[in-house]
Design a protein around this motif. Sequence first.
Motif, mmCIF file in Angstrom:
data_model
loop_
_atom_site.group_PDB
_atom_site.id
_atom_site.type_symbol
_atom_site.label_atom_id
_atom_site.label_comp_id
_atom_site.label_asym_id
_atom_site.label_seq_id
_atom_site.Cartn_x
_atom_site.Cartn_y
_atom_site.Cartn_z
ATOM 1 N N UNK A 55 0.815 -1.217 0.000
ATOM 2 C CA UNK A 55 0.000 0.000 0.000
ATOM 3 C C UNK A 55 0.854 1.275 0.000
ATOM 4 N N UNK A 56 2.018 1.209 0.621
ATOM 5 C CA UNK A 56 2.760 2.436 0.930
ATOM 6 C C UNK A 56 4.117 2.539 0.256
ATOM 7 N N UNK A 57 4.334 1.693 -0.754
ATOM 8 C CA UNK A 57 5.646 1.661 -1.417
ATOM 9 C C UNK A 57 6.064 3.043 -1.902
ATOM 10 N N UNK A 58 5.123 3.749 -2.501
ATOM 11 C CA UNK A 58 5.440 5.070 -3.054
ATOM 12 C C UNK A 58 5.809 6.068 -1.951
ATOM 13 N N UNK A 59 5.056 6.047 -0.851
ATOM 14 C CA UNK A 59 5.372 6.914 0.295
ATOM 15 C C UNK A 59 6.738 6.577 0.869
ATOM 16 N N UNK A 60 7.006 5.265 0.995
ATOM 17 C CA UNK A 60 8.272 4.841 1.588
ATOM 18 C C UNK A 60 9.456 5.211 0.692
ATOM 19 N N UNK A 61 9.266 5.095 -0.625
ATOM 20 C CA UNK A 61 10.336 5.521 -1.548
ATOM 21 C C UNK A 61 10.599 7.016 -1.398
ATOM 22 N N UNK A 62 9.517 7.781 -1.235
ATOM 23 C CA UNK A 62 9.664 9.230 -1.064
ATOM 24 C C UNK A 62 10.422 9.547 0.235
ATOM 25 N N UNK A 63 10.068 8.843 1.319
ATOM 26 C CA UNK A 63 10.763 9.077 2.589
ATOM 27 C C UNK A 63 12.232 8.678 2.495
ATOM 28 N N UNK A 64 12.495 7.601 1.776
ATOM 29 C CA UNK A 64 13.893 7.181 1.614
ATOM 30 C C UNK A 64 14.656 8.226 0.804
ATOM 31 N N UNK A 65 13.987 8.815 -0.224
ATOM 32 C CA UNK A 65 14.607 9.932 -0.942
ATOM 33 C C UNK A 65 14.939 11.057 0.035
ATOM 34 N N UNK A 66 13.996 11.392 0.918
ATOM 35 C CA UNK A 66 14.207 12.473 1.872
ATOM 36 C C UNK A 66 15.385 12.220 2.795
ATOM 37 N N UNK A 67 15.539 10.969 3.221
ATOM 38 C CA UNK A 67 16.647 10.653 4.129
ATOM 39 C C UNK A 67 17.993 10.821 3.445
ATOM 40 N N UNK A 68 18.016 10.704 2.110
ATOM 41 C CA UNK A 68 19.256 10.866 1.346
ATOM 42 C C UNK A 68 19.456 12.306 0.875
ATOM 43 N N UNK A 69 18.351 12.988 0.558
ATOM 44 C CA UNK A 69 18.447 14.344 -0.005
ATOM 45 C C UNK A 69 18.708 15.396 1.067
ATOM 46 N N UNK A 70 18.188 15.161 2.276
ATOM 47 C CA UNK A 70 18.322 16.148 3.345
ATOM 48 C C UNK A 70 19.360 15.682 4.364
ATOM 49 N N UNK A 83 21.091 15.553 8.093
ATOM 50 C CA UNK A 83 20.640 15.625 9.490
ATOM 51 C C UNK A 83 19.260 15.010 9.699
ATOM 52 N N UNK A 84 18.841 14.121 8.790
ATOM 53 C CA UNK A 84 17.539 13.466 8.944
ATOM 54 C C UNK A 84 17.731 11.954 8.882
ATOM 55 N N UNK A 85 17.337 11.276 9.952
ATOM 56 C CA UNK A 85 17.456 9.814 10.017
ATOM 57 C C UNK A 85 16.069 9.198 9.965
ATOM 58 N N UNK A 86 15.928 8.136 9.180
ATOM 59 C CA UNK A 86 14.658 7.427 9.073
ATOM 60 C C UNK A 86 14.792 6.074 9.772
ATOM 61 N N UNK A 87 13.861 5.787 10.689
ATOM 62 C CA UNK A 87 13.771 4.461 11.299
ATOM 63 C C UNK A 87 12.722 3.682 10.519
ATOM 64 N N UNK A 88 13.119 2.608 9.827
ATOM 65 C CA UNK A 88 12.212 1.942 8.879
ATOM 66 C C UNK A 88 10.983 1.329 9.539
ATOM 67 N N UNK A 89 9.961 1.018 8.710
ATOM 68 C CA UNK A 89 8.766 0.345 9.239
ATOM 69 C C UNK A 89 9.132 -1.006 9.839
ATOM 70 N N UNK A 90 8.294 -1.435 10.796
ATOM 71 C CA UNK A 90 8.546 -2.715 11.446
ATOM 72 C C UNK A 90 9.486 -2.624 12.627
ATOM 73 N N UNK A 91 9.895 -1.391 12.983
ATOM 74 C CA UNK A 91 10.852 -1.211 14.076
ATOM 75 C C UNK A 91 10.169 -0.988 15.420
ATOM 76 N N UNK A 92 8.987 -0.366 15.408
ATOM 77 C CA UNK A 92 8.296 -0.079 16.658
ATOM 78 C C UNK A 92 7.538 1.223 16.576
ATOM 79 N N UNK A 93 7.041 1.664 17.725
ATOM 80 C CA UNK A 93 6.254 2.891 17.821
ATOM 81 C C UNK A 93 7.178 4.044 18.203
ATOM 82 N N UNK A 94 6.974 5.185 17.590
ATOM 83 C CA UNK A 94 7.870 6.338 17.704
ATOM 84 C C UNK A 94 8.288 6.637 19.145
ATOM 85 N N UNK A 95 7.333 6.699 20.065
ATOM 86 C CA UNK A 95 7.661 7.156 21.424
ATOM 87 C C UNK A 95 8.368 6.077 22.226
ATOM 88 N N UNK A 96 8.086 4.823 21.913
ATOM 89 C CA UNK A 96 8.807 3.745 22.590
ATOM 90 C C UNK A 96 10.230 3.639 22.058
#
Length: 889
Positions: free
Chosen positions: A149-164, A166-179
């Motif tokens: 469902x989210x391949x396109x969104x995830x590709x965009x976020x991966x682009x962002x992690x490379x283009x910008x 000081x921005x780190x992406x924690x991939x899906x399947x890792x857990x909930x943000x606050x934990x």
Amino acid sequence: MSNPFVWIAEPLDPKQPLKKFFNLSKLEDVRYARLPFSIRVLLEAAIRNCDEFLVKKGDVENILNWKVVQHKNVEVPFKPARVILQDFTGVPAVVDFAAMRDAVKKLGGDPEKINPICPADLVIDHSIQVDFNRRSDSLQKNQDLEFERNKERFEFLKWGSQAFKNMRIIPPGSGIIHQVNLEYLARVVMDQDSYYYPDSVVGTDSHTTMIDGLGVLGWGVGGIEAEAVMLGQPISMVLPEVVGYKLLGNPQPLVTSTDIVLTITKHLRQVGVVGKFVEFFGPGVAQLSIADRATIANMCPEYGATAAYFPVDDVSIGYLVQTGRDKEKVMCTKKYLEAVGMLRDFNNSSQDPDFTQVVELDLHTVVPCCSGPKRPQDKVAVSDMKKDFETCLGAKQGFKGFQIAPDRHNSVVKFNFEGYDFELAHGSVVIAAITSCTNTSNPSVMLGAGLLAKKAVEAGLTVKPYIKTSLSPGSGVVTYYLRESGVMSYLSQLGFDVVGYGCMTCIGNSGPLPEAVVEAITQGDLVAVGVLSGNRNFEGRVHPNTRANYLASPPLVIAYAIAGTIRIDFEKEPLGINASGKMIFLKDIWPTRNEIQAVERQFVIPGMFKEVYQKIETVNESWNALDAPSDKLYTWNPKSTYIKSPPFFDGLTLALQTPKTIEDAYVLLSFGDSVTTDHISPAGNIARNSPAARYLTSRGLTPREFNSYGSRRGNDAVMARGTFANIRLVNKFIDKQGPQTIHFPSGETLDVFDAAERYKQAGHPLIVLAGKEYGAGSSRDWAAKGPFLLGVKAVLAESYERIHRSNLVGMGVIPLQYLPGEDAGTLGLTGRERYTIIIPEKLQPQMNVQIKLDTGKTFHVIMRFDTDVELTYFHNGGILNYMIRKMAS
């Protein structure tokens, strides 16, 4: 200009002369020792960042003089140490950054100046749904669907992690943000740019406050405000009052941290802490683990405070060791906090600072409880649940009422599921979810649930197969200790298999209910129930077919799943009868605190955290395989229905435009109290008969491909159509719930988006009328962006949720507030009038402005631009326009 406080900077360790800290004790100011610990964090940040431009010496003096200044509505700047985002709010932030690069380039500037300056982490946790449950491969199947469902969104976020930078992406399947923040990302003390300083964070999720439980000052902000912080701007905030919350005594043996937080939530709602910090102190705090404190801090938005701070103590330091943090860094953390007077001993009352007011709770008075059926602050003792629900059934439609006719209270609908006959009634449980960082971060309640499941299975109890059960842990560590302690197999036998690592049911990603269940609910017009260990239970949030939703501890979630109904008195009625005919009561299977603590000591160990988190950024093979573009400017795909360049900056010039009076505006919607961001900008499923569905269908998509509103926040065309699209929306113009309104020029009843489009085509500005707590709930920037795109120029409400008001300001939508003692009723407003809002040339924070109606009536309201900085944003047409002009020039 250089920092005027550089003279108090010195090495923390003489052996490392280049690594310094600002030694606040050198100020030799007696006021410092009396400041609340949370205010000391603001003070240190002001001193360290003082440049006499963004942060001035006068700001430092105001914070030092907090005891006097706190009541004077004084604005101070705050530069957090870092920013954290989740993907629902992170995608639109990265979309905005990409669009801002385009806009800066068009204005002749350097697009690569649009880059995070403040470190930012984005955790992908909001995209996974409970499509599959009660099967051993549920996790894999749900994760596969998430990527489909989210391949396109995830590709965009991966682009962002490379283009910008000081921005780190924690991939899906890792857990909930606050934990993940609690267990891994939080530093407690930062070691950056040759300085030590307190860790602090703002996040694009209202439950960012969870990290306050570890002694890291943090709170939720709008996505728009977070983007400005990422670009190096300070947050402009009113120096808050600080309510001291004194904890005394010890909890009773059967009480969980969930019971404590639901009790505190109701208490602080009654006290009134909106816009304030809450700081916990007293000997009772020392009795609470970091996980317990984090649970209490997590629900800060539900009791309305800005932050819910537990200063760092030796228990906090011990938690850093337990979760596998580097021991040398932990020792350095403690040394720094001791040096600046920020290490707390909760048993030493001489350390107690001054507070605005003090309220107390004796932990021994807390009893097992739930909250519901529609709001997290509506606490109900477990012993009263049956009676309370049955009272709600017949009560008038509202937060505690469903208005079911008395002769239908005992209605029963028979249905067949997988070849067996069952019955549903009012109060039947159809969703039981152990979910949310609120509780899954806490080993005591998770192991408690596991031990209860073990005893239940051994006693011969089961859960009916049609109940949608699920377990969505906040990190892989939870699965690790549940498995190692031997309780996971028992959870699975009751249907609580791991279905994914993410927010899931807590944010409405509960997935579909079985068709036979939905048909039975619909046929009987039943008030079906969801029970979840989450932090939000607003109507329409968890699932469209569960009108009643209760927040409960993980062990109680299982108990109600076994019972199959909320209409049970656990003290008098059995959970069930086993194959031998024996009645099994809840007290027979409830684990003792000593049992839970013994298992926790044995199985929750540092090695688990190290093993899970050392590979967190590389363990997801599907993420690793994504192919993302490498260009610095994003190449927008006109065929995309997920990612679209937003129209916010169309026609933007370097020159400012003078704000104009809003003339003859129509009222798009008229609301009562507690309209949430879920009502304004829902995150859940896209209804097949909605404007958003019609748009997606026109782009060639089938209903199966619609996904959720939350997943499509990178596309303004979907999100504008999804604004005010909640099926539970209550608009005073319409006599039933639903996302519709009256288009007054024609008198037609239309979907809200369609009505707004008609007004826009005719050149009519729009406003929204509302009651108290407008914009409560999640920190959702689309709840401001959406109305802006619909043509809403202003909102007139009795009061606002803090983050939502800030988001409206950030989009250039004017937040107006009735004068004290006035509201739509006292002023005789029907919402059918036309409104002219007089905007003077010279604006001041919180000034009164005049509204003229086409009826001839006039009245005054407060313009809720609270600071000079917010007025600057308004003059620029919003905060992002301000940043673009600044970067381009």
